[in-house]
Design a protein around this motif. Sequence first.
Motif, PDB file in Angstrom:
ATOM      1  N   ARG A  75       9.099   7.481   9.657  1.00 32.90           N
ATOM      2  CA  ARG A  75       8.262   6.289   9.235  1.00 32.90           C
ATOM      3  C   ARG A  75       6.746   6.537   9.106  1.00 32.90           C
ATOM      4  O   ARG A  75       6.088   6.117   8.207  1.00 32.90           O
ATOM      5  CB  ARG A  75       8.718   5.013   9.613  1.00 32.90           C
ATOM      6  N   ARG A  76       6.356   7.093  10.487  1.00 31.60           N
ATOM      7  CA  ARG A  76       5.157   7.386  10.428  1.00 31.60           C
ATOM      8  C   ARG A  76       4.561   8.633   9.649  1.00 31.60           C
ATOM      9  O   ARG A  76       3.301   8.500   8.849  1.00 31.60           O
ATOM     10  CB  ARG A  76       4.932   7.827  11.932  1.00 31.60           C
ATOM     11  N   ARG A  77       5.385   9.644   9.247  1.00 30.60           N
ATOM     12  CA  ARG A  77       4.843  10.748   8.257  1.00 30.60           C
ATOM     13  C   ARG A  77       4.641   9.854   6.737  1.00 30.60           C
ATOM     14  O   ARG A  77       3.820  10.231   6.068  1.00 30.60           O
ATOM     15  CB  ARG A  77       5.904  11.858   8.196  1.00 30.60           C
ATOM     16  N   LEU A  78       5.790   9.226   6.436  1.00 32.34           N
ATOM     17  CA  LEU A  78       5.764   8.447   5.088  1.00 32.34           C
ATOM     18  C   LEU A  78       4.496   7.667   5.134  1.00 32.34           C
ATOM     19  O   LEU A  78       4.008   7.499   4.170  1.00 32.34           O
ATOM     20  CB  LEU A  78       6.862   7.630   5.043  1.00 32.34           C
ATOM     21  N   ALA A  79       4.254   6.830   6.277  1.00 29.96           N
ATOM     22  CA  ALA A  79       2.918   6.015   6.199  1.00 29.96           C
ATOM     23  C   ALA A  79       1.652   6.765   5.897  1.00 29.96           C
ATOM     24  O   ALA A  79       0.752   6.294   5.359  1.00 29.96           O
ATOM     25  CB  ALA A  79       3.077   5.280   7.495  1.00 29.96           C
ATOM     26  N   ALA A  80       1.644   7.990   6.600  1.00 28.09           N
ATOM     27  CA  ALA A  80       0.407   8.929   6.369  1.00 28.09           C
ATOM     28  C   ALA A  80       0.241   8.944   5.173  1.00 28.09           C
ATOM     29  O   ALA A  80      -0.911   9.077   4.367  1.00 28.09           O
ATOM     30  CB  ALA A  80       0.460   9.989   7.514  1.00 28.09           C
ATOM     31  N   LYS A  81       1.289   9.671   4.461  1.00 31.21           N
ATOM     32  CA  LYS A  81       1.308  10.070   2.901  1.00 31.21           C
ATOM     33  C   LYS A  81       1.048   8.791   2.090  1.00 31.21           C
ATOM     34  O   LYS A  81       0.192   8.906   0.941  1.00 31.21           O
ATOM     35  CB  LYS A  81       2.902  10.560   2.524  1.00 31.21           C
ATOM     36  N   ALA A  82       1.476   7.593   2.434  1.00 30.30           N
ATOM     37  CA  ALA A  82       1.285   6.309   1.711  1.00 30.30           C
ATOM     38  C   ALA A  82      -0.349   6.108   1.610  1.00 30.30           C
ATOM     39  O   ALA A  82      -0.953   5.765   0.474  1.00 30.30           O
ATOM     40  CB  ALA A  82       2.145   5.248   2.345  1.00 30.30           C
ATOM     41  N   TYR A  83      -0.879   6.276   2.816  1.00 30.43           N
ATOM     42  CA  TYR A  83      -2.300   5.989   2.778  1.00 30.43           C
ATOM     43  C   TYR A  83      -3.119   6.988   2.105  1.00 30.43           C
ATOM     44  O   TYR A  83      -4.379   6.593   1.329  1.00 30.43           O
ATOM     45  CB  TYR A  83      -2.818   5.958   4.378  1.00 30.43           C
ATOM     46  N   GLY A  84      -2.568   8.155   2.267  1.00 31.52           N
ATOM     47  CA  GLY A  84      -3.471   9.229   1.426  1.00 31.52           C
ATOM     48  C   GLY A  84      -3.181   9.057   0.010  1.00 31.52           C
ATOM     49  O   GLY A  84      -4.252   9.280  -0.982  1.00 31.52           O
ATOM     50  N   ARG A  85      -1.958   8.583  -0.591  1.00 29.79           N
ATOM     51  CA  ARG A  85      -1.884   8.369  -2.002  1.00 29.79           C
ATOM     52  C   ARG A  85      -2.642   7.241  -2.456  1.00 29.79           C
ATOM     53  O   ARG A  85      -3.380   7.200  -3.545  1.00 29.79           O
ATOM     54  CB  ARG A  85      -0.321   8.018  -2.191  1.00 29.79           C
ATOM     55  N   THR A  86      -2.702   6.068  -1.691  1.00 30.94           N
ATOM     56  CA  THR A  86      -3.885   5.038  -2.117  1.00 30.94           C
ATOM     57  C   THR A  86      -5.244   5.338  -2.284  1.00 30.94           C
ATOM     58  O   THR A  86      -6.152   4.876  -2.719  1.00 30.94           O
ATOM     59  CB  THR A  86      -3.288   3.726  -1.365  1.00 30.94           C
ATOM     60  N   ALA A  87      -5.688   6.106  -1.137  1.00 26.88           N
ATOM     61  CA  ALA A  87      -7.029   6.681  -1.168  1.00 26.88           C
ATOM     62  C   ALA A  87      -7.246   7.582  -2.375  1.00 26.88           C
ATOM     63  O   ALA A  87      -8.468   7.439  -3.094  1.00 26.88           O
ATOM     64  CB  ALA A  87      -7.244   7.290   0.184  1.00 26.88           C
ATOM     65  N   ALA A  88      -6.569   8.308  -2.669  1.00 30.94           N
ATOM     66  CA  ALA A  88      -6.593   9.272  -3.664  1.00 30.94           C
ATOM     67  C   ALA A  88      -6.438   8.555  -5.185  1.00 30.94           C
ATOM     68  O   ALA A  88      -7.401   8.573  -6.118  1.00 30.94           O
ATOM     69  CB  ALA A  88      -5.516  10.372  -3.770  1.00 30.94           C
ATOM     70  N   TYR A  89      -5.768   7.285  -5.211  1.00 27.69           N
ATOM     71  CA  TYR A  89      -5.446   6.650  -6.242  1.00 27.69           C
ATOM     72  C   TYR A  89      -6.970   5.878  -6.531  1.00 27.69           C
ATOM     73  O   TYR A  89      -7.497   5.762  -7.518  1.00 27.69           O
ATOM     74  CB  TYR A  89      -4.519   5.549  -6.028  1.00 27.69           C
ATOM     75  N   ASP A  90      -7.369   5.280  -5.353  1.00 24.73           N
ATOM     76  CA  ASP A  90      -8.797   4.515  -5.558  1.00 24.73           C
ATOM     77  C   ASP A  90     -10.002   5.448  -5.739  1.00 24.73           C
ATOM     78  O   ASP A  90     -11.049   5.185  -6.363  1.00 24.73           O
ATOM     79  CB  ASP A  90      -9.163   3.818  -4.348  1.00 24.73           C
ATOM     80  N   ALA A  91      -9.822   6.408  -5.329  1.00 25.82           N
ATOM     81  CA  ALA A  91     -10.727   7.632  -5.495  1.00 25.82           C
ATOM     82  C   ALA A  91     -10.786   8.047  -7.034  1.00 25.82           C
ATOM     83  O   ALA A  91     -11.928   8.112  -7.712  1.00 25.82           O
ATOM     84  CB  ALA A  91     -10.498   8.955  -4.836  1.00 25.82           C
ATOM     85  N   ALA A  92      -9.735   8.331  -7.645  1.00 20.25           N
ATOM     86  CA  ALA A  92      -9.700   8.412  -9.110  1.00 20.25           C
ATOM     87  C   ALA A  92     -10.357   7.230  -9.888  1.00 20.25           C
ATOM     88  O   ALA A  92     -11.049   7.470 -10.926  1.00 20.25           O
ATOM     89  CB  ALA A  92      -8.180   8.641  -9.432  1.00 20.25           C
ATOM     90  N   ILE A  93     -10.086   6.046  -9.450  1.00 20.94           N
ATOM     91  CA  ILE A  93     -10.569   5.206 -10.128  1.00 20.94           C
ATOM     92  C   ILE A  93     -12.018   4.998 -10.280  1.00 20.94           C
ATOM     93  O   ILE A  93     -12.781   4.782 -11.189  1.00 20.94           O
ATOM     94  CB  ILE A  93      -9.994   3.545  -9.869  1.00 20.94           C
ATOM     95  N   SER A  94     -12.461   4.923  -8.833  1.00 20.28           N
ATOM     96  CA  SER A  94     -13.961   5.014  -8.708  1.00 20.28           C
ATOM     97  C   SER A  94     -14.579   6.053  -9.393  1.00 20.28           C
ATOM     98  O   SER A  94     -15.877   5.870  -9.976  1.00 20.28           O
ATOM     99  CB  SER A  94     -14.138   4.851  -7.066  1.00 20.28           C
TER     100      SER A  94
END
Length: 530
Positions: A174-193
């Motif tokens: 669950r911890r590994r999945l959480a780390a990936k999840a935050y990476g995904r949302t960060a990259a998603y927001d980076a693409a938008i900005s």
Amino acid sequence: MTEQPRRIHRALLSVSDKTGLVDFARELARHGVELVSTGGTRAALVEAGLAVRDVADLTGFPEMMDGRLKTLHPKVHGGLLAIRDDAAHAAAMVEHGIAPIDLLAVNLYPFEATVAKGADFATCIENIDIGGPAMVRAAAKNHADVAVVVDAGDYAAVLAEMASHGGATTLALRRRLAAKAYGRTAAYDAAISGWFAETLEDGAPGWQALGGRLIEALRYGENPHQVAAFYRTPEVRPGVATARQVQGKQLSYNNINDTDAAYECVAEFDPKRTAACAIIKHANPCGVAEGETLGEAYRKALLCDQDSAFGGIVALNRTLDVEAARLITGIFTEVIIAPDATEEAIAIVRAKKNLRLMLAGGLPDPRGRGVTLRSVSGGFVVQSRDNIVADDLELKVMTKRAPTEAELVDLRFAFRVAKHVKSNAVVYARDRMTVGIGAGQMSRVDSATIAVRKAEAAARFAELPEPLTKGSVVASDAFYPFPDALLVSIRAGATAVIQPGGSIRDEEVIKAADDHGVAMVFTGVRHFRH
């Protein structure tokens, strides 16, 4: 945070990419997991014969506003955020009828793909996911109790743990999945900005976000003691990050950098007009040429510096064919990158099992927009891409003698190559091929001299009567601060010069050219490359 498996009783599935969805949901159901879903995801699961509860039934609130509002509700976020071992949280769940959600599987609206397709502004805006990232961040924060999956590639890992732990997942997963999840949302927001900044033509936004998806972990970085990885950004630009590797061992960190440099260089040459080849070593061209065929272009490029070409990167602007494949595989080469390759050419390259063949599907646009970046201690610098192309420049004749038409062709060729040579850059060219390249020196005189020495060595290697700098033209990526480097080139046989101009000693440099009957043109554009 105690290490204990958490049983999955209820899962919320809401995905735009439905790869592997049905099989994943079916296995969850087999473990007795209640499935909750939304819109198209629910429809796909129902069609597959699975029992699925609509999220509107869970929240007691209908989906509305064209789907903009469906999961932003306390009964969703409470189910994700509630700490199971906290008595107050548990009481609040009972009081407000909030059911726990133990697994969240969400992949976000395809914003990056929508932008890549060239969609209009309004369509891109509608593909900005709001509820998805909010749920992902909530589940990731509460990963002590909730498993969050943002990548279909992780379905198997979740199911494997459930099979081993009686329908539960471990904290480590669950911890590994959480780390990936935050990476995904960060990259998603980076693409938008980043898209907003480009749309608004804002070269210096108040916050600069960067994001990318892992292509692969690399064996090491520039040196064996350095850790490295390769990422793909949302930028739609054909190249090493988008290329399909047909064969060969894994690219190294240095291979990737050199292959990128080679492909960006060869992309300066329009494949509809001419075949072109660039041979790169340590991010610098050691031979570039145009020809009627790729084979001819490669032979001409190789003539410039065969010693440096050994173990180099070869970039082509057209489909790799049999002739070029046979020639390139004649010496040790690390990587070939091209838009495509014929099956016959691929078969020839296959005989060299360690030679990497990369097919990019197209060429990067040398006039394309975008940014480049470099890290510095405590930060990074960002700049717009150097997208000025030599063919678009208006050349200003500064000397008494104007260049001939043949010299003009070679001058533009040489300046096009100089754009991709590390500064200080001096490039000699003749008959649309480089015949001497001096790169990365602190003094322009040294660059001019090294290029001449390279040309002399190439002439000896090829048993030519004289170096090909005799009758060549020369390009400088920046102005000549003094006539000294120019005089080195004139003594080597250069008859015409292209440079940006702009030195306080321009008149002195022009006089030196006139004194030797050499033509000189100014571009008004500098091509530093550090």
